[in-house]
Scaffold this motif. Structure first.
Motif, PDB file in Angstrom:
ATOM      1  N   THR A   1     -22.718  -4.784  38.117  1.00  0.00           N
ATOM      2  CA  THR A   1     -21.369  -4.302  38.388  1.00  0.00           C
ATOM      3  C   THR A   1     -21.207  -2.923  37.765  1.00  0.00           C
ATOM      4  O   THR A   1     -21.687  -2.666  36.659  1.00  0.00           O
ATOM      5  CB  THR A   1     -20.281  -5.248  37.828  1.00  0.00           C
ATOM      6  OG1 THR A   1     -20.491  -5.433  36.432  1.00  0.00           O
ATOM      7  CG2 THR A   1     -20.331  -6.596  38.515  1.00  0.00           C
TER       8      THR A   1
ATOM      9  N   GLN B   1     -30.797  -4.408  31.302  1.00  0.00           N
ATOM     10  CA  GLN B   1     -29.392  -4.327  30.873  1.00  0.00           C
ATOM     11  C   GLN B   1     -29.178  -3.122  29.965  1.00  0.00           C
ATOM     12  O   GLN B   1     -28.211  -2.376  30.131  1.00  0.00           O
ATOM     13  CB  GLN B   1     -28.984  -5.609  30.140  1.00  0.00           C
ATOM     14  CG  GLN B   1     -28.850  -6.804  31.038  1.00  0.00           C
ATOM     15  CD  GLN B   1     -28.721  -8.107  30.272  1.00  0.00           C
ATOM     16  OE1 GLN B   1     -29.319  -8.297  29.209  1.00  0.00           O
ATOM     17  NE2 GLN B   1     -27.946  -9.032  30.829  1.00  0.00           N
ATOM     18  N   GLN B   2     -30.061  -2.925  29.021  1.00  0.00           N
ATOM     19  CA  GLN B   2     -29.927  -1.826  28.066  1.00  0.00           C
ATOM     20  C   GLN B   2     -30.053  -0.466  28.763  1.00  0.00           C
ATOM     21  O   GLN B   2     -29.252   0.437  28.514  1.00  0.00           O
ATOM     22  CB  GLN B   2     -30.969  -1.936  26.960  1.00  0.00           C
ATOM     23  CG  GLN B   2     -30.857  -0.816  25.944  1.00  0.00           C
ATOM     24  CD  GLN B   2     -31.854  -0.959  24.804  1.00  0.00           C
ATOM     25  OE1 GLN B   2     -32.462  -2.010  24.630  1.00  0.00           O
ATOM     26  NE2 GLN B   2     -32.022   0.104  24.047  1.00  0.00           N
TER      27      GLN B   2
ATOM     28  N   ARG C   1     -26.941   0.141  30.944  1.00  0.00           N
ATOM     29  CA  ARG C   1     -25.768   0.349  30.095  1.00  0.00           C
ATOM     30  C   ARG C   1     -25.781   1.766  29.513  1.00  0.00           C
ATOM     31  O   ARG C   1     -24.784   2.478  29.557  1.00  0.00           O
ATOM     32  CB  ARG C   1     -25.705  -0.687  28.974  1.00  0.00           C
ATOM     33  CG  ARG C   1     -24.454  -0.534  28.089  1.00  0.00           C
ATOM     34  CD  ARG C   1     -24.390  -1.569  26.967  1.00  0.00           C
ATOM     35  NE  ARG C   1     -25.528  -1.443  26.062  1.00  0.00           N
ATOM     36  CZ  ARG C   1     -26.525  -2.334  25.953  1.00  0.00           C
ATOM     37  NH1 ARG C   1     -26.522  -3.419  26.680  1.00  0.00           N
ATOM     38  NH2 ARG C   1     -27.512  -2.132  25.102  1.00  0.00           N
TER      39      ARG C   1
ATOM     40  N   ASP D   1     -19.037   2.026  33.320  1.00  0.00           N
ATOM     41  CA  ASP D   1     -19.316   0.723  32.723  1.00  0.00           C
ATOM     42  C   ASP D   1     -20.263  -0.011  33.670  1.00  0.00           C
ATOM     43  O   ASP D   1     -19.858  -0.409  34.760  1.00  0.00           O
ATOM     44  CB  ASP D   1     -18.015  -0.054  32.535  1.00  0.00           C
ATOM     45  CG  ASP D   1     -18.230  -1.399  31.883  1.00  0.00           C
ATOM     46  OD1 ASP D   1     -19.216  -1.545  31.131  1.00  0.00           O
ATOM     47  OD2 ASP D   1     -17.418  -2.311  32.122  1.00  0.00           O
TER      48      ASP D   1
ATOM     49  N   LYS E   1     -22.814  -3.213  34.036  1.00  0.00           N
ATOM     50  CA  LYS E   1     -23.224  -4.492  33.459  1.00  0.00           C
ATOM     51  C   LYS E   1     -24.234  -5.149  34.397  1.00  0.00           C
ATOM     52  O   LYS E   1     -24.105  -5.073  35.615  1.00  0.00           O
ATOM     53  CB  LYS E   1     -22.021  -5.404  33.280  1.00  0.00           C
ATOM     54  CG  LYS E   1     -21.064  -4.961  32.205  1.00  0.00           C
ATOM     55  CD  LYS E   1     -19.987  -6.000  31.980  1.00  0.00           C
ATOM     56  CE  LYS E   1     -19.095  -5.744  30.810  1.00  0.00           C
ATOM     57  NZ  LYS E   1     -18.681  -4.433  30.511  1.00  0.00           N
TER      58      LYS E   1
ATOM     59  N   GLN F   1     -26.022  -8.961  34.914  1.00  0.00           N
ATOM     60  CA  GLN F   1     -25.970 -10.363  34.496  1.00  0.00           C
ATOM     61  C   GLN F   1     -26.840 -11.216  35.410  1.00  0.00           C
ATOM     62  O   GLN F   1     -26.983 -10.925  36.593  1.00  0.00           O
ATOM     63  CB  GLN F   1     -24.535 -10.889  34.586  1.00  0.00           C
ATOM     64  CG  GLN F   1     -23.565 -10.161  33.695  1.00  0.00           C
ATOM     65  CD  GLN F   1     -22.145 -10.610  33.975  1.00  0.00           C
ATOM     66  OE1 GLN F   1     -21.673 -10.541  35.102  1.00  0.00           O
ATOM     67  NE2 GLN F   1     -21.468 -11.072  32.944  1.00  0.00           N
TER      68      GLN F   1
END
Length: 89
Positions: free
Chosen positions: A6, A61-62, A65, A74, A76, A78
């Motif tokens: 997202t 993810q890192q 981000r 932003d 994300k 998941q």
């Protein structure tokens, strides 16, 4: 394993290209993209498959981000199951 990416923030040129290039570089296959732009506000949900990925979910993810923070987005990432549970309410 499927993941949900997202992205939320101010619209700018190249957001989808940046994320797509990062995913492609780690052999993550994009399955679906849904985006909306309203009054300069960008919102996107991307479904991708990590079955053949050359990176762990945690590392991806890192990376995303940090790339997002660098341009005030932003981002994300998941696991699909976690995303579904969180949005069941």
């Amino acid at each position: 394993m499927k993941i949900v990416v997202t992205i939320v923030g101010q619209d700018r040129v190249g957001i989808i290209a940046m994320v797509s290039n990062i995913l492609a570089s780690y052999n993550v296959n994009i399955l679906n993209i849904n985006q909306n732009i309203l009054e300069g506000f960008f919102n996107m949900v991307m479904i991708a498959d990590m079955t053949q990925a050359t990176i762990s979910l945690k590392d991806l993810q890192q990376i995303l981000r940090e790339k997002g923070e660098a341009i005030s987005l932003d981002i994300k990432v998941q696991h699909e199951g976690i995303f579904q549970i969180m949005h069941r309410i």
